[in-house]
Design a protein around this motif. Structure first.
Motif, short mmCIF file in Angstrom:
data_model
loop_
_atom_site.label_atom_id
_atom_site.label_comp_id
_atom_site.label_asym_id
_atom_site.label_seq_id
_atom_site.Cartn_x
_atom_site.Cartn_y
_atom_site.Cartn_z
N MET A 2 -7.01 -11.98 -1.96
CA MET A 2 -6.95 -11.20 -2.36
C MET A 2 -4.76 -11.10 -1.05
N ILE A 3 -3.88 -11.11 -1.67
CA ILE A 3 -2.79 -11.05 -0.90
C ILE A 3 -2.03 -10.04 0.19
N PHE A 4 -1.81 -9.64 0.87
CA PHE A 4 -1.38 -9.01 1.04
C PHE A 4 0.62 -8.28 0.88
N LEU A 5 0.45 -7.51 0.78
CA LEU A 5 1.80 -7.18 0.27
C LEU A 5 2.98 -6.52 1.31
N ILE A 6 2.31 -4.97 1.42
CA ILE A 6 3.30 -4.34 2.67
C ILE A 6 2.11 -3.53 2.87
N TYR A 7 3.26 -2.53 4.03
CA TYR A 7 1.87 -1.17 4.41
C TYR A 7 3.20 -0.58 4.84
N GLN A 8 2.61 0.75 4.77
CA GLN A 8 2.94 1.90 4.93
C GLN A 8 2.27 3.10 5.36
N GLY A 9 3.18 2.74 6.72
CA GLY A 9 2.14 4.03 8.42
C GLY A 9 2.89 5.33 7.97
N SER A 10 1.83 6.04 7.87
CA SER A 10 1.64 7.91 7.48
C SER A 10 3.01 8.52 8.50
N TYR A 11 3.34 7.79 9.68
CA TYR A 11 4.64 8.36 10.41
C TYR A 11 5.48 7.70 10.50
N ASP A 12 5.79 7.15 8.96
CA ASP A 12 6.65 6.11 9.00
C ASP A 12 7.72 6.94 8.60
N GLN A 13 9.30 7.00 8.59
CA GLN A 13 10.12 8.09 8.50
C GLN A 13 10.69 7.27 7.64
N GLN A 14 10.78 5.52 7.13
CA GLN A 14 11.31 5.38 6.22
C GLN A 14 10.45 4.52 4.99
N ASN A 15 11.03 4.00 3.92
CA ASN A 15 9.90 3.90 2.98
C ASN A 15 10.28 1.56 3.56
N ALA A 16 9.00 1.72 3.37
CA ALA A 16 8.58 0.11 3.96
C ALA A 16 9.02 -0.61 2.39
N THR A 17 9.74 -1.81 2.98
CA THR A 17 10.37 -2.52 2.24
C THR A 17 10.95 -4.06 2.91
N GLU A 18 9.80 -5.02 1.80
CA GLU A 18 9.45 -6.26 1.87
C GLU A 18 10.03 -7.31 0.94
N GLY A 19 10.94 -8.05 1.27
CA GLY A 19 11.78 -9.06 -0.12
C GLY A 19 12.01 -7.43 -1.46
N ARG A 20 11.27 -8.28 -2.40
CA ARG A 20 11.32 -7.61 -3.60
C ARG A 20 9.99 -6.40 -3.04
N TYR A 21 9.80 -6.09 -3.21
CA TYR A 21 8.23 -5.17 -2.66
C TYR A 21 9.39 -4.11 -1.98
N SER A 22 9.12 -2.37 -1.72
CA SER A 22 9.14 -1.34 -1.81
C SER A 22 8.29 -0.49 -2.25
N LEU A 23 7.92 0.31 -1.19
CA LEU A 23 6.95 1.05 -1.06
C LEU A 23 7.43 2.83 -1.17
N ASN A 24 7.54 3.77 -2.01
CA ASN A 24 8.22 4.30 -2.60
C ASN A 24 7.10 5.59 -2.02
N PHE A 25 7.36 6.07 -0.58
CA PHE A 25 5.94 6.87 0.25
C PHE A 25 6.08 8.56 0.39
N GLN A 26 5.64 9.07 -0.92
CA GLN A 26 6.55 10.20 -0.92
C GLN A 26 4.66 11.14 -0.33
N LYS A 27 5.02 11.83 1.33
CA LYS A 27 3.87 12.33 1.86
C LYS A 27 2.94 13.87 1.88
N ALA A 28 4.37 14.78 0.94
CA ALA A 28 3.83 16.00 0.45
C ALA A 28 3.32 15.15 -0.76
N ARG A 29 3.34 14.52 -1.61
CA ARG A 29 2.94 14.95 -3.12
C ARG A 29 1.49 13.60 -2.16
#
Lengths: 115, 116
Positions: B45-72
């Motif tokens: 199991m390889i960790f890729l990316i993390y997003q905190g619920s209070y983070d204002q910006q979407n997380a990015t790590e190289g070619r990985y990005s997290l599209n975080f939509q809290k309301a949805r």
């Protein structure tokens, strides 16, 4: 890069036998975890361990399971009397802080087959 | 209780294309973390990316990005410029971040196959 080491990679055991799965977490990590993944299913939390005691366990982690940190480097999961349904991949993980936003470092797993 | 739903059991993508892996979640915890892990055929199991619920910006790590939509309650993983080595199982996971509960709750995973 530091890694979590698990041994053995594959273990076959007879139903009813005791097994010990071994893990060497990253040396400066303080928080340790066991997860399991039954073939084709989702990864499930078993137990977390900190400061030489269990800090959280799931319903799966019943009396037949135990964990131990026998020395400064190893972290073990013991299954006292294995059942067929204990066949799974068992992952050890560790982290240097909790909570962490760096993810946990997982080992490569031990595939346990109970026959 | 926490729940992670990954509705795509399998996805195909052409090499060099971008792909989005879906993840929706449910929790009553006010503070939580969302994680993505990659599991190649070798099993680790390889960790890729993390997003905190209070983070204002979407997380990015190289070619990985997290599209975080809290309301949805969604935390989709976007992999840009797919490579053959991206073929693997991908798991979305979450945990509470301000309680003593340390367990990660995983989704059922999405198997991604990158085609040449």
């Amino acid at each position: 890069e530091p890694e979590v080491t698990q041994t053995p990679s594959h273990q076959v055991t007879q139903m009813g036998q005791e097994v010990i799965l071994r893990c060497v977490p990253i040396s400066n990590h303080l928080y340790f975890y066991w997860y399991r993944q039954i073939l084709g299913q989702k990864v499930e939390f078993l137990v977390s361990f900190y400061n030489n005691e269990i800090s959280e366990k799931s319903e799966i982690f019943d009396d037949q399971f135990s964990v131990e940190r026998p020395d400064g480097s190893n972290f073990t999961l013991k299954i006292r009397s294995t059942k067929l349904e204990d066949s799974a991949m068992y992952f050890c993980a560790s982290s240097d802080r909790d909570p962490t936003n760096y993810g946990y470092t997982f080992g490569s797993g031990t595939r346990l087959t109970v026959v | 209780a926490q729940k992670i739903t990954q509705t795509q059991p399998g996805m195909f993508v052409q090499e060099k294309e971008a792909v989005t892996l879906d993840c929706t979640y449910d929790t009553s915890d006010p503070s939580y973390g969302l994680f993505w892990y990659k599991q190649p055929s070798s099993g680790e199991m390889i960790f890729l990316i993390y997003q905190g619920s209070y983070d204002q910006q979407n997380a990015t790590e190289g070619r990985y990005s997290l599209n975080f939509q809290k309301a949805r309650k969604s935390a989709n993983l976007v992999i840009s410029a797919s490579q053959l080595g991206d073929s693997a199982m991908y798991f979305c996971a979450m945990r509470a971040m301000d309680t003593g509960r340390r367990a990660l709750t995983f989704g059922s995973g999405t198997r991604l196959q990158v085609q040449p």
